[in-house]
Motif scaffolding. Structure first.
Motif, PDB file in Angstrom:
ATOM      1  N   ASP A 146      -0.721   5.065   1.116  1.00 36.27           N
ATOM      2  CA  ASP A 146       0.438   5.714   1.714  1.00 36.27           C
ATOM      3  C   ASP A 146       1.464   5.997   0.620  1.00 36.27           C
ATOM      4  OD1 ASP A 146      -0.551   5.518   4.379  1.00 36.27           O
ATOM      5  OD2 ASP A 146       0.037   3.409   4.399  1.00 36.27           O
TER       6      ASP A 146
ATOM      7  N   LYS B 147      -3.404   9.770  -0.320  1.00 37.33           N
ATOM      8  CA  LYS B 147      -3.983   9.332   0.950  1.00 37.33           C
ATOM      9  C   LYS B 147      -5.444   9.728   1.069  1.00 37.33           C
ATOM     10  CE  LYS B 147      -3.389   7.441   5.063  1.00 37.33           C
ATOM     11  NZ  LYS B 147      -3.002   6.033   5.219  1.00 37.33           N
TER      12      LYS B 147
ATOM     13  N   ASN C 222       0.829  -1.209   0.000  1.00 33.77           N
ATOM     14  CA  ASN C 222       0.000   0.000   0.000  1.00 33.77           C
ATOM     15  C   ASN C 222       0.861   1.255   0.000  1.00 33.77           C
ATOM     16  OD1 ASN C 222      -2.737   1.071   0.067  1.00 33.77           O
ATOM     17  ND2 ASN C 222      -2.250   1.838   2.102  1.00 33.77           N
TER      18      ASN C 222
ATOM     19  N   GLY D 152      -6.671   6.317  -0.095  1.00 27.14           N
ATOM     20  CA  GLY D 152      -6.273   5.551   1.080  1.00 27.14           C
ATOM     21  C   GLY D 152      -4.896   4.912   0.914  1.00 27.14           C
TER      22      GLY D 152
END
Length: 418
Positions: free
Chosen positions: A111, A105, A71, A109
């Protein structure tokens, strides 16, 4: 005119204060596991951390299970083409890269870390990125000048087994193509028949025209124009990437190219499309004037000139904003959810069709409230979704993930979101 030159003085100071206070910058890191006890620390670091190290050493795919890799996106620039400011240098580009991290982000969502590589040498840049890429689930290249950006992306995609995506190319292309599919429908025209003029033969223009041909546009119906005029097959000044769209034509200027054209796509500079030239375009002309902050033609002038014009810009204060935030967070979200090895044309076309289809659906009340309007429905004033549409995070990533699975570039056949 650069974005800052067009900005009111009070907004300039507000922007500086926003970035400086109460602490410098726009991003920070967070810890996702407990660190309250001695046992927590023994698991987070030594000796417990040795176990995932051994697992990844045995099988590198285990990094997706035991680290943040799956992610995590690297947002990387060399600062050679930052917004409309040009070659400001790697460090000066950092506020923009931090901003991109914020958008990843907030909307996806995801990183992200920003990385500024201080070199103009494409070989040095490629080598630097290739050596650090293993810790990330994807690479977002940003604000890198053409033509180096094309070679950089191509070679990194060949070397790496994670998505490498130049948003200035493909993110822009996806949104333009989604908007054009719907605008052509409103105009009562077909993509395969449309005569298209693209003003601007850099990263965004070339990628957009390539994706349009993938979707069905005919290359012989596209005229691409740079500062010297129409890129023609008998003119050898174009670079290797522009020559893909070199046309057999006796048209030389923008005015020549626009006669009876169905579509104008501008990714160039302000006030380059005149009212006189617009008046020569075909019925229901589609004008995507995307230069920021000042478009190729002022929308008010365009509508005064042609009451049948179908218009989009890159600005928030006009209808039909072509905004990359509709694309890259959700494209990466879908790719990361299936641990994709790349982002291919099948995934990009899936994003185009998902975005285009969403504009036909009833608009949620939350979107109407966010934009302070009573109603929005598919038509000339609304043919591309709004960035704050809450359905984007479900609709677009799902289409991307499925396309990745179907085209064989996913590591897993079931999307798993962190």
């Amino acid at each position: 005119m650069s974005p800052t030159e067009a900005m009111p003085t009070d907004l300039k100071q507000a922007a500086l204060d926003y970035h400086a206070l109460p602490k410098p910058g726009k991003i920070a890191t967070e810890i996702t596991k407990p660190t309250r006890t001695q046992r927590d620390l023994a698991l987070a670091y030594t000796p417990g951390v040795a176990e995932p190290v051994r697992a990844i050493h045995k099988d590198i795919e285990a990094a997706y299970r035991y680290t943040a890799k799956g992610n995590l996106v690297a947002v990387i620039t060399n600062g050679t083409a930052v917004l409309g400011l040009g070659d400001v240098g790697a460090l000066a580009g950092k506020p923009v890269m931090e901003g991109k991290v914020v958008l990843f982000k907030a909307f996806g969502g995801i990183d992200a870390f920003d990385i500024e590589v201080d070199t103009h040498d494409p070989d040095e840049f490629i080598e630097t990125v290739a050596r650090i890429a293993g810790g990330f689930g994807g690479i977002n290249l940003e604000d890198i000048a053409a033509p180096h950006c094309f070679r950089i992306e191509r070679e990194l995609r060949e070397r790496l087994d994670i998505p490498v995506f130049h948003d200035d190319q493909h993110g822009t292309a996806v949104i333009i193509c989604a908007g054009l599919i719907n605008a052509l429908r409103i105009a009562g025209k077909r993509l395969e028949d449309a005569r298209i003029v693209c003003l601007g033969a850099g990263a965004a223009g070339l990628a957009s025209m390539h994706l349009l041909t993938t979707l069905g546009a005919k290359r012989e119906n596209i005229l691409m124009i740079d500062r010297q005029g129409v890129i023609r097959s008998d003119d050898h000044r174009a670079n290797e990437y522009q020559r893909e769209f070199a046309a057999d034509t006796d048209r030389h200027t923008l005015a020549d190219a626009c006669v009876d054209a169905d579509v104008f796509v501008g990714v160039s500079g302000p006030d380059l499309l005149t009212a006189d030239v617009l008046s020569t375009m075909a019925d229901n002309p589609i004008v995507f004037a995307l230069a920021n902050p000042d478009p190729e033609i002022d929308p008010a002038l365009a509508h005064r000139t042609r009451d049948d014009v179908i218009m989009a810009t890159g600005r928030t204060d006009y209808p039909n904003q072509i905004n990359n935030v509709l694309g890259f967070p959700y494209i990466f979200r879908g790719a990361l959810d299936v641990h994709a090895r790349t982002i291919n044309d099948a995934m990009l076309t899936a994003a185009v069709h998902a975005l285009a289809a969403l504009a036909h659906e009833p608009v949620p009340d939350s979107v109407l409230q966010a934009y302070e309007v009573d109603t929005l429905s598919f038509g000339r004033e609304y043919f591309i979704p709004k960035p704050f549409d809450p359905r984007l995070i479900d609709v677009v990533p799902a289409a991307i993930s499925q396309a990745a699975i179907d085209s064989g570039v996913a590591r897993t056949d079931q999307a798993v979101r962190p």
